[in-house]
Scaffold this motif. Structure first.
Motif, mmCIF file in Angstrom:
data_model
loop_
_atom_site.group_PDB
_atom_site.id
_atom_site.type_symbol
_atom_site.label_atom_id
_atom_site.label_comp_id
_atom_site.label_asym_id
_atom_site.label_seq_id
_atom_site.Cartn_x
_atom_site.Cartn_y
_atom_site.Cartn_z
ATOM 1 N N CYS A 49 0.830 -1.215 0.000
ATOM 2 C CA CYS A 49 0.000 0.000 0.000
ATOM 3 C C CYS A 49 0.858 1.256 0.000
ATOM 4 N N LEU A 50 1.944 1.243 0.756
ATOM 5 C CA LEU A 50 2.865 2.380 0.753
ATOM 6 C C LEU A 50 3.458 2.590 -0.634
ATOM 7 N N ALA A 51 3.901 1.510 -1.246
ATOM 8 C CA ALA A 51 4.519 1.615 -2.573
ATOM 9 C C ALA A 51 3.521 2.117 -3.608
ATOM 10 N N LEU A 52 2.299 1.577 -3.583
ATOM 11 C CA LEU A 52 1.290 1.984 -4.559
ATOM 12 C C LEU A 52 0.900 3.443 -4.369
ATOM 13 N N SER A 53 0.705 3.868 -3.131
ATOM 14 C CA SER A 53 0.374 5.272 -2.859
ATOM 15 C C SER A 53 1.498 6.190 -3.321
ATOM 16 N N THR A 71 -3.785 14.482 -6.842
ATOM 17 C CA THR A 71 -3.223 13.307 -7.493
ATOM 18 C C THR A 71 -4.318 12.323 -7.896
ATOM 19 N N CYS A 72 -3.874 11.236 -8.504
ATOM 20 C CA CYS A 72 -4.797 10.198 -8.972
ATOM 21 C C CYS A 72 -5.080 9.216 -7.841
ATOM 22 N N ALA A 73 -5.850 9.674 -6.836
ATOM 23 C CA ALA A 73 -6.274 8.831 -5.712
ATOM 24 C C ALA A 73 -5.088 8.195 -4.992
ATOM 25 N N SER A 74 -4.009 8.982 -4.799
ATOM 26 C CA SER A 74 -2.790 8.407 -4.225
ATOM 27 C C SER A 74 -2.953 7.973 -2.774
ATOM 28 N N LEU A 75 -3.876 8.589 -2.025
ATOM 29 C CA LEU A 75 -4.037 8.233 -0.619
ATOM 30 C C LEU A 75 -4.868 6.963 -0.424
ATOM 31 N N LEU A 76 -5.576 6.549 -1.450
ATOM 32 C CA LEU A 76 -6.552 5.466 -1.288
ATOM 33 C C LEU A 76 -5.938 4.143 -0.819
ATOM 34 N N PRO A 77 -4.791 3.702 -1.356
ATOM 35 C CA PRO A 77 -4.229 2.437 -0.861
ATOM 36 C C PRO A 77 -3.898 2.465 0.634
ATOM 37 N N VAL A 78 -3.332 3.568 1.102
ATOM 38 C CA VAL A 78 -2.980 3.658 2.533
ATOM 39 C C VAL A 78 -4.247 3.780 3.376
ATOM 40 N N ILE A 79 -5.244 4.497 2.872
ATOM 41 C CA ILE A 79 -6.534 4.569 3.569
ATOM 42 C C ILE A 79 -7.144 3.176 3.665
ATOM 43 N N ALA A 80 -7.046 2.409 2.586
ATOM 44 C CA ALA A 80 -7.587 1.048 2.584
ATOM 45 C C ALA A 80 -6.889 0.181 3.622
ATOM 46 N N PHE A 81 -5.583 0.371 3.773
ATOM 47 C CA PHE A 81 -4.851 -0.393 4.795
ATOM 48 C C PHE A 81 -5.360 -0.033 6.191
ATOM 49 N N ALA A 82 -5.518 1.266 6.458
ATOM 50 C CA ALA A 82 -5.999 1.696 7.774
ATOM 51 C C ALA A 82 -7.397 1.156 8.039
ATOM 52 N N TYR A 83 -8.253 1.196 7.026
ATOM 53 C CA TYR A 83 -9.613 0.675 7.184
ATOM 54 C C TYR A 83 -9.585 -0.828 7.456
ATOM 55 N N ALA A 84 -8.680 -1.537 6.795
ATOM 56 C CA ALA A 84 -8.615 -2.988 6.934
ATOM 57 C C ALA A 84 -8.101 -3.430 8.298
ATOM 58 N N TYR A 85 -7.112 -2.687 8.851
ATOM 59 C CA TYR A 85 -6.428 -3.167 10.045
ATOM 60 C C TYR A 85 -6.652 -2.337 11.300
ATOM 61 N N GLY A 86 -7.291 -1.188 11.151
ATOM 62 C CA GLY A 86 -7.616 -0.422 12.346
ATOM 63 C C GLY A 86 -6.749 0.805 12.566
#
Length: 218
Positions: A49-53, A71-86
């Motif tokens: 997620c860090l690399a993709l963001s 940007t082109c939704a650059s925060l979304l992968p890291v947001i997805a990680f936070a949502y997934a793991y808390g």
């Protein structure tokens, strides 16, 4: 759009980024050993997620003159990680992403401002973890909105305190100037909301969530 990414690979920031990622990976290994909640899969997802963001952050739709970009939704992968793991894991990964942003294309006038605009503002990505228990249909939206609001507040405070001189000659107070300048955050937020509204994207990111632990009947 991609020229900056090509230049990056040959610049000093490439080495600085590698060092930051190496330090982060080492820190995560230590944390994982002491805290069993950090599994190998979780660590792998954090790195991906860090690399993709970070890669998406180079795809800039437009850039502002005193720092900041959409940007082109650059925060979304890291947001997805936070949502997934808390919350706690999200804060750690968000803080690490903020450090990468500070290396990538910094606009720095002092230590406090740098912390506020980068590790703290992007560390707020971890707040998406507060929506961890909500269904993905709503959880991603709540998480993205929380992140956008707190990031906007951080950048606005930084603008008022450290960049007030840019308001001179505009006819605006430092607060109004900072509010208007940093409104680009909401454009970034809107792009994230549009992308996450695509069912296929939402389902793909939602697969990152660990399966609930079931206990066998006694």
């Amino acid at each position: 759009m991609f020229e900056k990414f090509a230049d990056f690979a040959q610049s000093w920031t490439a080495w600085a980024t590698v060092i930051v990622l190496a330090v982060f990976a080492a820190a995560m290994i230590v944390v994982m050993r002491k805290n069993p909640k950090w599994t190998t899969q979780m660590l792998t997802n954090a790195a991906l997620c860090l690399a993709l963001s970070f890669i998406l952050s180079y795809i800039k739709l437009f850039e502002l003159p005193q720092g900041g970009s959409v940007t082109c939704a650059s925060l979304l992968p890291v947001i997805a990680f936070a949502y997934a793991y808390g919350l706690a894991p999200g804060l750690v990964v968000g803080f690490a992403y903020g450090l990468l942003q500070m290396i990538q294309d910094p606009w720095i006038v002092g230590f406090t401002q740098a912390m506020l605009d980068y590790p703290i503002a992007f560390g707020a990505i971890g707040l998406a973890g507060l929506a961890h228990k909500l269904p993905s249909k709503y959880g991603f939206v709540v998480g993205i909105v929380l992140v956008g609001i707190v990031r906007f507040v951080c950048h606005t405070v930084s603008g008022v305190v450290f960049f007030a001189s840019y308001a001179e000659g505009t006819g605006l107070s430092p607060l109004v100037y900072s509010l208007s300048y940093n409104s680009f955050v909401f454009v970034d937020l809107a792009i994230d909301l549009v992308v996450i509204a695509i069912p296929a994207v939402r389902r793909a990111l939602d697969r990152m969530r660990p399966a609930p632990v079931t206990h066998a009947a006694q």
